[in-house]
Every structure is written in structure tokens, then in C-alpha cells.
Enzyme design. Structure first.
Site, short mmCIF file in Angstrom:
data_model
loop_
_atom_site.label_atom_id
_atom_site.label_comp_id
_atom_site.label_asym_id
_atom_site.label_seq_id
_atom_site.Cartn_x
_atom_site.Cartn_y
_atom_site.Cartn_z
N CYS A 143 1.18 -1.29 -0.01
CA CYS A 143 0.00 0.03 -0.41
C CYS A 143 1.31 1.10 0.24
O CYS A 143 1.44 1.71 0.49
CB CYS A 143 -1.00 0.20 1.19
SG CYS A 143 -1.83 1.56 0.83
N CYS A 146 -0.48 3.70 2.01
CA CYS A 146 -0.22 3.89 3.28
C CYS A 146 1.14 4.13 3.69
O CYS A 146 2.27 4.84 5.47
CB CYS A 146 -0.99 2.12 3.98
SG CYS A 146 -2.27 1.63 3.19
N ASP A 147 2.15 4.28 2.79
CA ASP A 147 3.72 3.48 3.28
C ASP A 147 4.47 4.62 3.14
O ASP A 147 5.52 4.46 3.35
CB ASP A 147 4.02 2.56 4.09
CG ASP A 147 3.73 1.06 4.92
OD1 ASP A 147 2.76 1.73 5.78
OD2 ASP A 147 3.85 -0.11 4.40
#
Ligand code: NAP
Length: 321
Positions: A143, A146-147
Site C-alpha cells: 500500500c 499507507c507507507d
């Protein structure tokens, strides 16, 4: 005839969608039961966020929060509002008669439900390399949203040739020093416009007909490079990177419901647009099991809220609550 208890609402799944549905259903006095399920491939409930590191985009947490802590807070709130949670996998769901019947846990306990909210989520697909598995959350991620920000200014790689890979590569190119995009064939399956955007981006280098065969460095416990094989020449080379983003699709966790409600050809549960209503009255679906486009904690939570409100209205209309 079964003598299992009858609940107003049984929620299957405990990611942001399931637990938000639990919070709303509990507040509506529906005394929901949430069968948490063990996160795909893992040993813990809480959904995919349990496998992410820091969550920086969930509104209300400007100071950052880990995926685990965020889900613990969802869970605490659901319990505080009166939801009952059981840490077990649903193993069988019978939607052929009402009330619906759900079997769960090692002892095959059964519960009957006037309404069911399916929030079983999806599992990210991974390449299947041992080194990839070891370095998950230590530079290997599924992701970028997300990261990605954790690797600002550093070189990263993306694997995949679909829309998600294009989207992730483009997103990461805005943050990272360089993006190497690796695809196993010599043409992408992504939509033309998304491909064109990637091809025109000077920060993205594309390696076609190539596969990641190893992620380094397991000994250092974080990602330093990948070994990429040219599938035509069989030659290998090392590409230094700080993170590998695997974007080779997701698998919705809809097997329990196949043949009982309508699914899309890709396995995701069909819902009436703008609602969480499945093809069967009284059965609602929320979160990633019915959404392959947005797949964010906040959108999953939003649809979990919708599902609980729709279940409440359904029960009220039936005079069942
Ligand atoms: P996808 O379309 O299924 O693409 C998966 C990609 O991963 C394919 O290029 C595939 O290669 C590759 N792949 C699969 N298994 C692999 C493996 N073991 N090793 C290496 N590569 C592998 O998945 P997606 O990109 O996540 O998209 C899913 C759906 O969401 C699609 O319908 C997509 O259009 C949609 N989506 C839309 C948007 C948007 O419109 N903004 C954004 C994201 C996703 P092959 O091509 O060789 O099969």
C-alpha cells in the site's frame, strides 16, 4: 430446528468496516455480535491494518498512529458501545433461509441472524518469495498510500502492471527520488491513460518482462535492494531501493458467500450503488470485500456505518426490532 440464539445483526469481520458497523449497530440498541475473524493469513483479528506500520492519513490522528493501535481503538469503542466480539473465524454461512445461520470457531458454534453485515475484507496478493515475507512491514508493503511517505526522497520499486501499479508508481514518484516499475510482461494491462502518465514520468523507470526474484537484505532486517531477473535473457541484476511496493492485485475474502449472493466476476460482492445492499434482502456488505477501487480505512469505515444504518432500517421496516 436450531436452538442457536437469534441476533438482530451479526457482523463478519473486524477491520474498519466491521468494527464501525459494530459501533453504529450497538448504539442503535441492536446488540450486534461481531465475529472478528483472523486477519487474512495472520493470527490476529483487525483486518489489513494490523499489517501496516504507521497510519498517517486517518483523520483525527495528526500525530500518527500505528495500524494496530488504530484497530485497538476501533475495537475498544465497539466494546464500550455494547457490541459483543468473538475472536474466531466464521466457517460457514447459510443465507438460504431466514434467520440466516452462521457457524464459527473451532467448536462450530452457531448463531442465527436477522441481518448479516459482511465485512471480511480482502487480502493483498504477494509474489511469494521467502525474503519478501520476512521483510513485510520492513520495506515491503502492498500500500503506497499507507507507507510511501516513510520513504520520502529514497529510491523505491513497484511490482505489477495493472491500474494499481500505475497509480502507486505515479503516487510514489511524487514523493521518492526514483521509482523502478517492474512488470512480468512486455505490455501493461492498465488503462491507457494511466499507462501514459507513468511512461511520461521521468522519475519512473520501467523494467518490462522482468520479475523480482529476491528482496535484500534479510540479514539487515530492512530492504536495501531487489534482485530482478530479465525473463527473456534470464540475466539478473541488483537494483538498490529502500522499499518494494507489491501491486499485483487483491483477493476479496468472499468464498463463504459464493453461490449465495451475487459476486462480480472478480470475486468482489455486488452491492447496489450508493448502498451496502447485496443481492439478498437483509444481507449487507461493507469495506474492501465490495470495493476494489478506494480500499482505504476511512472509506471502509464509512461503508460500515452505512451497513449498520441500513440494517437498522431493514429491521425497523420488518417490524423486527
Ligand atoms: P490487476 O488489474 O489484476 O493487475 C494485477 C497486475 O499484477 C497484472 O499486471 C498482473 O500481470 C500482475 N501480477 C499478478 N500476479 C503476479 C505475480 N505473481 N507476479 C508478478 N506480477 C503479477 O489488479 P489491480 O491493478 O490491483 O486492479 C484491480 C482492479 O481495480 C482493476 O479492475 C483495476 O482497473 C481497478 N483499479 C482502478 C483504479 C482506477 O481506476 N483509479 C485504480 C486501481 C485499481 P499480468 O498483466 O501479466 O496478468
Amino acid at each position: 430446528m436450531s436452538n442457536a440464539p437469534v441476533r438482530n445483526v451479526v457482523i463478519v469481520g473486524s477491520g474498519p468496516a466491521g468494527l464501525t458497523a459494530a459501533i453504529y449497530a450497538a448504539r442503535a440498541n441492536l446488540a450486534p455480535l461481531c465475529i472478528e475473524g483472523f486477519s487474512a493469513g495472520g493470527l490476529i483479528p483487525g483486518g489489513q491494518l494490523m499489517f501496516t506500520t504507521e497510519v498517517e492519513n486517518y483523520p483525527g490522528f495528526p500525530e500518527k498512529v500505528t495500524g494496530q493501535e488504530l484497530m485497538q481503538r476501533f475495537r475498544d469503542q465497539a466494546v464500550h458501545q455494547g457490541a459483543e466480539l468473538v475472536t474466531a473465524d466464521a466457517t460457514k454461512v447459510d443465507l438460504s433461509k431466514r434467520p440466516f445461520e452462521i457457524t464459527y470457531g473451532d467448536d462450530a458454534e452457531r448463531v442465527l441472524a436477522k441481518t448479516v453485515i459482511i465485512a471480511t475484507g480482502a487480502r493483498a496478493n504477494y509474489i511469494g518469495l521467502p525474503s519478501e515475507e520476512t521483510l513485510k512491514n520492513k520495506g515491503v508493503s502492498a500500500c503506497a498510500v499507507c507507507d510511501g511517505a516513510l520513504f520520502r526522497g529514497e529510491p523505491v520499486a513497484v511490482v505489477g502492471g495493472g491500474d494499481t501499479a500505475m497509480e502507486e508508481a505515479t503516487y510514489l514518484a511524487g514523493l521518492c527520488s526514483k521509482v523502478t516499475l517492474i512488470h512480468r510482461r512486455d505490455e501493461f494491462r492498465a488503462s491507457r491513460s494511466m499507462q501514459d502518465r507513468v511512461k511520461a514520468n521521468p522519475k519512473i523507470e520501467i523494467l518490462y518482462s522482468s520479475a523480482v526474484v529476491e528482496v535484500k537484505d534479510v540479514a539487515l532486517d530492512h530492504v536495501t535492494a531487489i534482485v530482478v531477473e530479465d525473463l527473456k535473457t534470464k540475466t539478473r541484476r541488483e537494483v538498490p531501493i529502500s522499499a518494494l511496493f507489491v501491486a499485483i492485485g487483491h483477493t476479496p475474502l468472499s468464498d463463504l458467500f459464493a453461490g449465495q449472493i451475487e459476486l462480480h466476476a472478480n470475486g468482489y460482492i455486488k452491492t447496489t450503488p450508493g448502498t451496502t445492499q447485496t443481492s439478498l434482502a437483509g444481507v449487507f456488505a461493507a469495506g474492501d470485500v465490495q470495493d476494489w477501487t478506494f480500499r482505504q480505512a476511512i472509506t471502509a469505515a464509512g461503508s460500515g456505518c452505512m451497513a449498520a444504518l441500513e440494517a437498522e432500517r431493514f429491521l425497523a421496516a420488518e417490524g423486527a426490532h
